[in-house]
Design a protein around this motif. Structure first.
Motif, PDB file in Angstrom:
ATOM      1  N   GLU A  61       0.865  -1.181   0.000  1.00 61.06           N
ATOM      2  CA  GLU A  61       0.000   0.000   0.000  1.00 61.06           C
ATOM      3  C   GLU A  61       0.896   1.224   0.000  1.00 61.06           C
ATOM      4  OE1 GLU A  61      -3.966  -1.525   0.012  1.00 61.06           O
ATOM      5  OE2 GLU A  61      -3.229   0.531  -0.179  1.00 61.06           O
ATOM      6  N   ASN A  62       1.117   1.769  -1.197  1.00 63.38           N
ATOM      7  CA  ASN A  62       1.961   2.968  -1.328  1.00 63.38           C
ATOM      8  C   ASN A  62       3.328   2.727  -0.692  1.00 63.38           C
ATOM      9  OD1 ASN A  62      -0.173   4.426  -2.652  1.00 63.38           O
ATOM     10  ND2 ASN A  62      -1.145   4.637  -0.650  1.00 63.38           N
ATOM     11  N   ARG A  63       3.671   3.459   0.361  1.00 56.82           N
ATOM     12  CA  ARG A  63       5.009   3.340   0.969  1.00 56.82           C
ATOM     13  C   ARG A  63       5.117   2.151   1.934  1.00 56.82           C
ATOM     14  NH1 ARG A  63       6.039   6.773   4.452  1.00 56.82           N
ATOM     15  NH2 ARG A  63       3.963   7.666   4.793  1.00 56.82           N
ATOM     16  N   PHE A  64       4.012   1.471   2.141  1.00 58.65           N
ATOM     17  CA  PHE A  64       3.976   0.376   3.114  1.00 58.65           C
ATOM     18  C   PHE A  64       3.914  -0.972   2.387  1.00 58.65           C
ATOM     19  CE2 PHE A  64       3.277   3.022   6.829  1.00 58.65           C
ATOM     20  CZ  PHE A  64       2.719   4.169   6.291  1.00 58.65           C
ATOM     21  N   SER A  65       4.749  -1.887   2.813  1.00 60.52           N
ATOM     22  CA  SER A  65       4.714  -3.232   2.243  1.00 60.52           C
ATOM     23  C   SER A  65       5.028  -4.229   3.342  1.00 60.52           C
ATOM     24  CB  SER A  65       5.720  -3.363   1.095  1.00 60.52           C
ATOM     25  OG  SER A  65       7.033  -3.146   1.567  1.00 60.52           O
TER      26      SER A  65
END
Lengths: 114, 116
Positions: A61-65
């Motif tokens: 999710e965007n900058r989150f993985s």
């Protein structure tokens, strides 16, 4: 019993850098969901990312993985390009299929430094 | 409403008094959870309601704690004869369908209870 462990009570990262928060869990179930929730000082719990156990592909999710290792029962969260607004408590949680309540880890306090 | 609503936001009470905490879940959500969060700590499960089924009360710490959910919607958590160790943030969450594990938990902003 289902348990969730977060071994890092506190972490810090410089703004714009990358940080990884660890989470391990224990369950005998095969189907379940894993979550990372963020709780900023406002107290509002916010879902960051979700992973279905039957999916091999790691959620992003965007900058989150996440790095989901089912055999190792590990579910780490990677935050890229950290921002000051990422400062918060982060909770790892899971719910198992036909289960009844979400089980939360003890949390990791993340501070993003300017 | 658009989200889970909890009231009051903050409550200060004297030791020995009874308190009621209210949770208004997202409309249509069948599952409702109460958690307790002590200062800087994780979430401790208290009780879970799913539709018309009997609630799972396995997390209630003592018989001073009780909860009800009227009409499958609003829930009230009651703490009788409050003690100082009851001081914490009480979080309520709801989800669309607990048996469909794709559902996430949506949280309210919590009630901070302080027993003096």
């Amino acid at each position: 019993a289902q348990t969730v462990t977060q071994s890092q009570p506190e972490m810090s990262v410089q703004e714009a850098e990358t940080v990884t928060l660890s989470c391990t869990y224990d369950t005998s179930e095969n189907n379940y969901y894993l979550f990372w929730y963020k709780q900023p000082p406002s107290r509002q719990m916010i879902l960051v990312i979700r992973q279905e156990a039957y999916k091999q592909q790691n959620a992003t999710e965007n900058r989150f993985s996440v790095n989901f290792q089912k055999a190792a029962k590990s579910f780490s969260l990677k935050i890229s390009d950290s921002q000051l607004g990422d400062t918060a408590m982060y909770f790892c949680a899971f719910i198992w299929n036909y289960g009844q309540n979400f089980v939360f880890g003890p949390g990791t306090r993340l501070s993003v430094l300017p | 409403g658009a989200g889970v609503s909890q009231s009051p936001s903050n409550k200060v009470t004297e030791k020995g008094k009874d308190v009621e905490l209210r949770c208004d879940p997202i409309s249509g959500h069948t599952a409702l959870y109460w958690y307790r969060q002590s200062l800087g700590q994780g979430l401790e499960f208290l009780i879970y309601f799913q539709g018309n089924s009997a609630p799972d009360k396995s997390g209630l710490p003592s018989d001073r704690f009780s909860a009800e959910r009227t009409g499958g919607s609003v829930s009230t958590l009651t703490i009788q004869r409050t003690q100082q160790e009851d001081s914490a943030v009480y979080l309520c969450a709801s989800s669309a369908e607990s048996w469909t594990v794709s559902a996430e938990a949506f949280f309210g902003q919590g009630t901070r209870l302080t027993v003096v």
